[in-house]
Design a protein around this motif. Structure first.
Motif, PDB file in Angstrom:
ATOM      1  N   THR A 105       1.046  10.401 -14.020  1.00 46.49           N
ATOM      2  CA  THR A 105       2.493  10.399 -14.486  1.00 46.49           C
ATOM      3  C   THR A 105       3.402   9.991 -13.739  1.00 46.49           C
ATOM      4  OG1 THR A 105       2.554  12.650 -13.485  1.00 46.49           O
ATOM      5  CG2 THR A 105       1.668  12.677 -15.983  1.00 46.49           C
ATOM      6  N   LEU A 106       4.751   9.595 -14.340  1.00 52.13           N
ATOM      7  CA  LEU A 106       5.881   9.050 -13.438  1.00 52.13           C
ATOM      8  C   LEU A 106       6.538  10.356 -12.546  1.00 52.13           C
ATOM      9  CD1 LEU A 106       8.119   7.081 -15.691  1.00 52.13           C
ATOM     10  CD2 LEU A 106       6.709   6.232 -13.591  1.00 52.13           C
ATOM     11  N   ARG A 107       6.620  10.087 -11.238  1.00 57.04           N
ATOM     12  CA  ARG A 107       6.911  11.148 -10.575  1.00 57.04           C
ATOM     13  C   ARG A 107       8.608  10.961 -10.232  1.00 57.04           C
ATOM     14  NH1 ARG A 107       4.910  14.400  -6.513  1.00 57.04           N
ATOM     15  NH2 ARG A 107       5.921  14.571  -4.497  1.00 57.04           N
ATOM     16  N   ASP A 108       9.423  11.917  -9.988  1.00 59.94           N
ATOM     17  CA  ASP A 108      10.901  11.777  -9.778  1.00 59.94           C
ATOM     18  C   ASP A 108      10.927  11.064  -8.356  1.00 59.94           C
ATOM     19  OD1 ASP A 108      11.561  12.848 -11.848  1.00 59.94           O
ATOM     20  OD2 ASP A 108      11.910  15.018 -11.122  1.00 59.94           O
ATOM     21  N   SER A 109      11.971  10.219  -8.270  1.00 53.46           N
ATOM     22  CA  SER A 109      12.015   9.349  -6.904  1.00 53.46           C
ATOM     23  C   SER A 109      13.464   9.015  -6.929  1.00 53.46           C
ATOM     24  CB  SER A 109      11.096   8.074  -6.942  1.00 53.46           C
ATOM     25  OG  SER A 109      11.473   7.344  -5.916  1.00 53.46           O
ATOM     26  N   LEU A 110      14.068   9.005  -5.584  1.00 51.97           N
ATOM     27  CA  LEU A 110      15.436   8.540  -5.386  1.00 51.97           C
ATOM     28  C   LEU A 110      15.283   7.044  -5.220  1.00 51.97           C
ATOM     29  CD1 LEU A 110      17.111  11.499  -3.824  1.00 51.97           C
ATOM     30  CD2 LEU A 110      17.487  10.659  -6.050  1.00 51.97           C
ATOM     31  N   ASP A 111      14.295   6.434  -4.787  1.00 51.37           N
ATOM     32  CA  ASP A 111      14.313   5.102  -4.233  1.00 51.37           C
ATOM     33  C   ASP A 111      13.330   4.208  -5.111  1.00 51.37           C
ATOM     34  OD1 ASP A 111      12.281   6.611  -3.202  1.00 51.37           O
ATOM     35  OD2 ASP A 111      13.123   6.217  -0.953  1.00 51.37           O
ATOM     36  N   HIS A 112      12.132   4.201  -4.647  1.00 56.43           N
ATOM     37  CA  HIS A 112      10.912   3.523  -5.125  1.00 56.43           C
ATOM     38  C   HIS A 112      10.356   4.095  -6.408  1.00 56.43           C
ATOM     39  CE1 HIS A 112      11.729   1.396  -1.481  1.00 56.43           C
ATOM     40  NE2 HIS A 112      11.319   2.213  -0.678  1.00 56.43           N
ATOM     41  N   PRO A 113       9.752   3.051  -7.242  1.00 60.15           N
ATOM     42  CA  PRO A 113       8.881   3.943  -8.123  1.00 60.15           C
ATOM     43  C   PRO A 113       7.796   4.663  -7.674  1.00 60.15           C
ATOM     44  CG  PRO A 113       8.711   1.623  -8.031  1.00 60.15           C
ATOM     45  CD  PRO A 113       9.748   1.632  -7.111  1.00 60.15           C
ATOM     46  N   ALA A 114       7.716   5.768  -8.465  1.00 66.49           N
ATOM     47  CA  ALA A 114       6.539   6.653  -7.644  1.00 66.49           C
ATOM     48  C   ALA A 114       5.715   7.398  -8.886  1.00 66.49           C
ATOM     49  CB  ALA A 114       7.293   7.775  -7.125  1.00 66.49           C
ATOM     50  N   VAL A 115       4.484   7.494  -8.696  1.00 67.94           N
ATOM     51  CA  VAL A 115       3.616   8.121  -9.711  1.00 67.94           C
ATOM     52  C   VAL A 115       2.893   9.224  -9.073  1.00 67.94           C
ATOM     53  CG1 VAL A 115       3.088   6.005 -11.413  1.00 67.94           C
ATOM     54  CG2 VAL A 115       1.952   6.281  -9.172  1.00 67.94           C
ATOM     55  N   ASN A 116       2.508  10.275  -9.990  1.00 65.32           N
ATOM     56  CA  ASN A 116       1.490  11.186  -9.580  1.00 65.32           C
ATOM     57  C   ASN A 116       0.228  10.921 -10.089  1.00 65.32           C
ATOM     58  OD1 ASN A 116       3.223  13.239  -8.458  1.00 65.32           O
ATOM     59  ND2 ASN A 116       4.143  13.398 -10.507  1.00 65.32           N
ATOM     60  N   LEU A 117      -0.705  11.100  -9.616  1.00 68.47           N
ATOM     61  CA  LEU A 117      -2.323  10.879  -9.933  1.00 68.47           C
ATOM     62  C   LEU A 117      -3.142  12.102  -9.466  1.00 68.47           C
ATOM     63  CD1 LEU A 117      -2.971   7.153  -8.504  1.00 68.47           C
ATOM     64  CD2 LEU A 117      -3.151   7.968 -10.763  1.00 68.47           C
ATOM     65  N   PRO A 118      -4.105  12.268 -10.614  1.00 68.95           N
ATOM     66  CA  PRO A 118      -5.053  13.243 -10.094  1.00 68.95           C
ATOM     67  C   PRO A 118      -5.985  12.832  -9.000  1.00 68.95           C
ATOM     68  CG  PRO A 118      -5.485  12.276 -12.299  1.00 68.95           C
ATOM     69  CD  PRO A 118      -4.459  11.577 -11.603  1.00 68.95           C
ATOM     70  N   ALA A 119      -6.280  13.719  -8.185  1.00 70.56           N
ATOM     71  CA  ALA A 119      -7.064  13.186  -7.047  1.00 70.56           C
ATOM     72  C   ALA A 119      -8.529  12.441  -7.170  1.00 70.56           C
ATOM     73  CB  ALA A 119      -7.682  14.404  -6.132  1.00 70.56           C
ATOM     74  N   ALA A 120      -9.001  12.581  -8.259  1.00 76.02           N
ATOM     75  CA  ALA A 120     -10.490  12.024  -8.726  1.00 76.02           C
ATOM     76  C   ALA A 120      -9.915  10.481  -9.051  1.00 76.02           C
ATOM     77  CB  ALA A 120     -10.987  12.643  -9.795  1.00 76.02           C
ATOM     78  N   ASP A 121      -8.761  10.244  -9.452  1.00 79.16           N
ATOM     79  CA  ASP A 121      -8.452   8.920  -9.729  1.00 79.16           C
ATOM     80  C   ASP A 121      -7.908   8.141  -8.477  1.00 79.16           C
ATOM     81  OD1 ASP A 121      -9.294   8.952 -12.248  1.00 79.16           O
ATOM     82  OD2 ASP A 121      -6.970   9.488 -13.082  1.00 79.16           O
ATOM     83  N   VAL A 122      -7.982   8.634  -7.356  1.00 79.86           N
ATOM     84  CA  VAL A 122      -6.887   8.049  -6.213  1.00 79.86           C
ATOM     85  C   VAL A 122      -7.673   6.503  -5.815  1.00 79.86           C
ATOM     86  CG1 VAL A 122      -6.356   8.218  -3.879  1.00 79.86           C
ATOM     87  CG2 VAL A 122      -5.655   9.782  -5.408  1.00 79.86           C
ATOM     88  N   PRO A 123      -9.146   6.814  -5.436  1.00 78.81           N
ATOM     89  CA  PRO A 123      -9.739   5.536  -4.951  1.00 78.81           C
ATOM     90  C   PRO A 123      -9.560   4.360  -5.936  1.00 78.81           C
ATOM     91  CG  PRO A 123     -11.306   7.363  -4.648  1.00 78.81           C
ATOM     92  CD  PRO A 123     -10.035   7.908  -5.594  1.00 78.81           C
ATOM     93  N   ALA A 124      -9.768   4.778  -7.182  1.00 77.99           N
ATOM     94  CA  ALA A 124      -9.760   3.526  -8.238  1.00 77.99           C
ATOM     95  C   ALA A 124      -8.652   2.917  -8.692  1.00 77.99           C
ATOM     96  CB  ALA A 124     -10.487   4.261  -9.780  1.00 77.99           C
TER      97      ALA A 124
END
Lengths: 208, 169
Positions: A19-38
């Motif tokens: 999902t998109l994450r609120d950010s004041l500067d750079h684009p940011a996303v939230n990820l579930p932990a299991a998806d992080v390496p992939a």
């Protein structure tokens, strides 16, 4: 700007739970932990984010759930753009996160520091030891419940502790942490000092 | 007979190649003027310590220019900088490895009291693990302040009962 919009869109197409994450500067996303390496492998190999600029964590304090969030700052040396990826640890009591040392060798010490300061275990890390505090230190100092002054514990070296009779003590705060005043021209005024000097070890803190 | 001796310096012909003094005075004179420092440089104070060693301030004027990085050859440990609890054991061990007689100068606020580092990681004064002879204030101290500390330490050593200590050891 279109390139950065593309990266989050492409990531969300590939990983629908992002999902998109609120950010004041750079684009940011939230990820579930299991998806992080992939997902980070996808960003590195397909989107050119070849540099792990930073890896840190946030402690949302005791009682919050999710309590710990690991934050990755990626940089593309070709595209000159940053991307922030945040992933919540599933467990609040025994936080863990898959290691990304296989993707960036530089993640090694970042993850060790993160483990040292927050107690987040990075699964798959080749050598997950403390890096700043000594082996056997019982706390994780950047957790919200840990006081800045510290908690009394034995010295790391038992021989030295026996020879000197010294312990790791809670530091006397005497009016709070010493902070510098930025922007002061007078160096005497700008020097780090306690902001509340009305009390110290000898004079009790006045009743509020 | 009134001597017409106008010699100001030592003349072996007149003195018969003998000097009479107190053992304390001789031993302390030797010790004060060849006090080799162990530079325990742990933070920014170490930069000032280097300044003290360089030509402008020149700690050689006090016989202490021979910075010994082996504790076996050092007389005076100058703890210059913030001592963390993790480093404290190393500081203590190096102090233990120095051969006696040995002295310690706590240089700057951090070494003296933890300084502005009122935190879980910082030893709150190096005197918790080693006996300190001279404390130097400042953050970091001026080189002159460290030279003053060295002179203070020399004054202290000059007052020691060295011969008695040696014989009773």
């Amino acid at each position: 700007m279109s390139a950065t919009v593309d990266v989050t869109t492409a990531l969300r197409e590939k990983f629908p739970q992002a999902t998109l994450r609120d950010s004041l500067d750079h684009p940011a996303v939230n990820l579930p932990a299991a998806d992080v390496p992939a997902a980070l492998r996808f960003l590195r190999d397909e989107r050119g984010f070849d540099l792990l600029a930073d890896l840190t964590a946030v402690d949302w304090a005791e009682g919050a759930s999710p309590r710990f969030t690991v934050v990755y700052h990626l940089f593309s040396t070709a595209g000159h753009e940053y991307l922030r990826v945040a992933a919540d640890c599933v467990s609040d009591l025994e936080p863990a996160m898959p290691s990304v040392t296989a993707l960036w060798a530089g993640a090694d010490w970042h993850e060790r520091e993160c483990y040292d300061m927050f107690g987040i275990r990075f699964e798959g890390h080749p050598d997950l030891r403390r890096i700043l505090m000594w082996e056997g230190y019982p706390y994780h100092p950047l957790r919200k419940e840990f006081p800045l002054a510290g908690i009394e514990t034995p010295l790391p070296d038992a021989e030295v502790a026996a020879a000197t009779g010294t312990k790791v003590i809670a530091a006397p705060m005497a009016g709070g942490p010493f902070v510098a005043s930025p922007g002061e021209i007078n160096l005497t005024e700008a020097e780090p000092r306690a902001k509340d000097e009305s009390w110290n070890e000898r004079h009790e803190k006045p009743e509020a | 007979m009134v001597s017409t001796n106008t010699e100001l310096a030592y003349n072996s012909k007149i003195e018969g190649e003998v000097i009479v003094s107190r053992a304390d005075a001789v031993i302390n004179w030797i010790r004060t003027n060849s006090m080799w420092p162990m530079p325990m440089g742990l933070a920014c104070c170490a930069i000032e310590l280097m300044g003290v060693g360089a030509s402008r301030f020149d700690i050689a004027r006090f016989g202490a220019e021979v910075m010994r990085f082996s504790p076996r050859q050092a007389d005076c440990m100058i703890v210059a900088g913030t001592v963390t609890y993790k480093m404290a054991s190393a500081v203590r061990r190096i102090y233990d490895q120095m051969s006696g007689p040995k002295w310690v100068i706590a240089m700057g606020a951090c070494a003296s009291s933890g300084g502005m580092y009122r935190s879980y990681a910082t030893l709150q004064g190096v005197d918790r693990i080693v006996p300190v002879d001279v404390y130097v204030s400042g953050c970091p101290p001026r080189p002159e302040a460290l030279l003053d500390a060295l002179m203070k330490l020399q004054d202290k050593v000059k007052r020691e009962r060295s011969a008695k200590n040696l014989l009773s050891a």
